[in-house]
Write an enzyme that holds these catalytic residues in place. Sequence first.
Site, PDB file in Angstrom:
ATOM      1  N   CYS A  96       0.825  -1.174  -0.172  1.00  0.00           N
ATOM      2  CA  CYS A  96       0.113   0.041   0.060  1.00  0.00           C
ATOM      3  C   CYS A  96       0.956   1.309   0.070  1.00  0.00           C
ATOM      4  O   CYS A  96       2.057   1.301  -0.283  1.00  0.00           O
ATOM      5  CB  CYS A  96      -0.917  -0.145   1.372  1.00  0.00           C
ATOM      6  N   ASN A 137       2.300   1.287   4.218  1.00  0.00           N
ATOM      7  CA  ASN A 137       2.661   0.154   5.052  1.00  0.00           C
ATOM      8  C   ASN A 137       2.179   0.042   6.575  1.00  0.00           C
ATOM      9  O   ASN A 137       3.202  -0.595   7.110  1.00  0.00           O
ATOM     10  CB  ASN A 137       4.178  -0.429   4.701  1.00  0.00           C
ATOM     11  N   CYS A 148      -1.463   0.802   7.411  1.00  0.00           N
ATOM     12  CA  CYS A 148      -2.927   0.317   7.394  1.00  0.00           C
ATOM     13  C   CYS A 148      -3.414  -0.612   6.769  1.00  0.00           C
ATOM     14  O   CYS A 148      -3.560  -1.820   7.312  1.00  0.00           O
ATOM     15  CB  CYS A 148      -3.602   1.694   7.123  1.00  0.00           C
ATOM     16  N   ARG A 149      -3.419  -0.659   5.404  1.00  0.00           N
ATOM     17  CA  ARG A 149      -3.992  -1.850   4.670  1.00  0.00           C
ATOM     18  C   ARG A 149      -3.025  -2.919   4.615  1.00  0.00           C
ATOM     19  O   ARG A 149      -3.679  -4.023   4.685  1.00  0.00           O
ATOM     20  CB  ARG A 149      -4.416  -1.236   3.235  1.00  0.00           C
ATOM     21  N   SER A 150      -1.773  -2.819   3.915  1.00  0.00           N
ATOM     22  CA  SER A 150      -0.869  -4.020   3.633  1.00  0.00           C
ATOM     23  C   SER A 150      -0.621  -4.651   4.726  1.00  0.00           C
ATOM     24  O   SER A 150      -0.526  -6.103   4.715  1.00  0.00           O
ATOM     25  CB  SER A 150       0.151  -3.838   2.821  1.00  0.00           C
ATOM     26  N   ASP A 190      -8.047   3.882   0.856  1.00  0.00           N
ATOM     27  CA  ASP A 190      -7.180   4.097   2.202  1.00  0.00           C
ATOM     28  C   ASP A 190      -7.925   4.723   3.439  1.00  0.00           C
ATOM     29  O   ASP A 190      -8.401   5.664   3.199  1.00  0.00           O
ATOM     30  CB  ASP A 190      -6.184   5.346   1.627  1.00  0.00           C
TER      31      ASP A 190
HETATM   32  P1  4NP Z   1      -1.709   2.683   4.230  1.00  0.00           P
HETATM   33  O1  4NP Z   1      -2.391   4.159   4.679  1.00  0.00           O
HETATM   34  O2  4NP Z   1      -1.151   3.144   3.024  1.00  0.00           O
HETATM   35  O3  4NP Z   1      -2.860   1.894   3.978  1.00  0.00           O
HETATM   36  O4  4NP Z   1      -0.735   2.306   4.954  1.00  0.00           O
HETATM   37  C1  4NP Z   1      -1.702   5.359   4.885  1.00  0.00           C
HETATM   38  C2  4NP Z   1      -0.718   5.355   5.927  1.00  0.00           C
HETATM   39  C3  4NP Z   1       0.052   6.672   6.209  1.00  0.00           C
HETATM   40  C4  4NP Z   1      -0.165   7.590   4.983  1.00  0.00           C
HETATM   41  C5  4NP Z   1      -0.856   7.396   3.927  1.00  0.00           C
HETATM   42  C6  4NP Z   1      -1.522   6.457   3.751  1.00  0.00           C
HETATM   43  N1  4NP Z   1       0.523   8.915   5.146  1.00  0.00           N
HETATM   44  O5  4NP Z   1       0.364   9.726   4.116  1.00  0.00           O
HETATM   45  O6  4NP Z   1       1.435   8.903   6.135  1.00  0.00           O
END
Ligand code: 4NP
Length: 161
Positions: free
Chosen positions: A8, A11, A13-15, A128
């Site tokens: 994602c 790294n 939240c989703r992955s 997201d």
């Molecule tokens: P992820 O979510 O891609 O599902 O891990 C996010 C986590 C952090 C950020 C963006 C998306 N960020 O901008 O810090």
Amino acid sequence: MIKVLFVCLGNICRSPLAEGIFIDLVVKNQLTEQIQVDSAGTGGWHVGDKPDPRSQKVAHDNGIELTSRARKLQQTDFDEFDYIIGMDRTNVRNINDLVNNSSKSYKTKVHMMREFEQKTGRVRDVEDPYYGGDYGFEEAFRILKHCNQNFLDFLIKEHNL
Ligand code: 4NP
């Protein structure tokens, strides 16, 4: 060994959630000798961090503990892994940009998570949940669980596991 990498943006939240859910399925199906699982982010802001507490909570509430630490996707991952699964189309674009101009065999490894939802029409994003509330994490869990079960079924058939 079949190597699977969930990707994602951050790294956190989703992955990591996809990784934890998939490891749980692999263990329950006694396929730990055949399938190895990891996750990474296309962005590097959270390198070394534990998963977001909201991802940890929704996993924990469903009997799964997340143990991963964030890392950034790197070019060597394209040699190392057999399946590289992005969560949304921006992830997939960023993943493919890393191997732009490279061999076609790399690009055939790249998939989008909801391809395995097996619905007709346009493949949807695993959205997201980072900037939203708990509901987004519950929704992500539900989608990831469903897609991961189908993905595992696909691997079992494809590789005669
Ligand atoms: P992820 O979510 O891609 O599902 O891990 C996010 C986590 C952090 C950020 C963006 C998306 N960020 O901008 O810090």
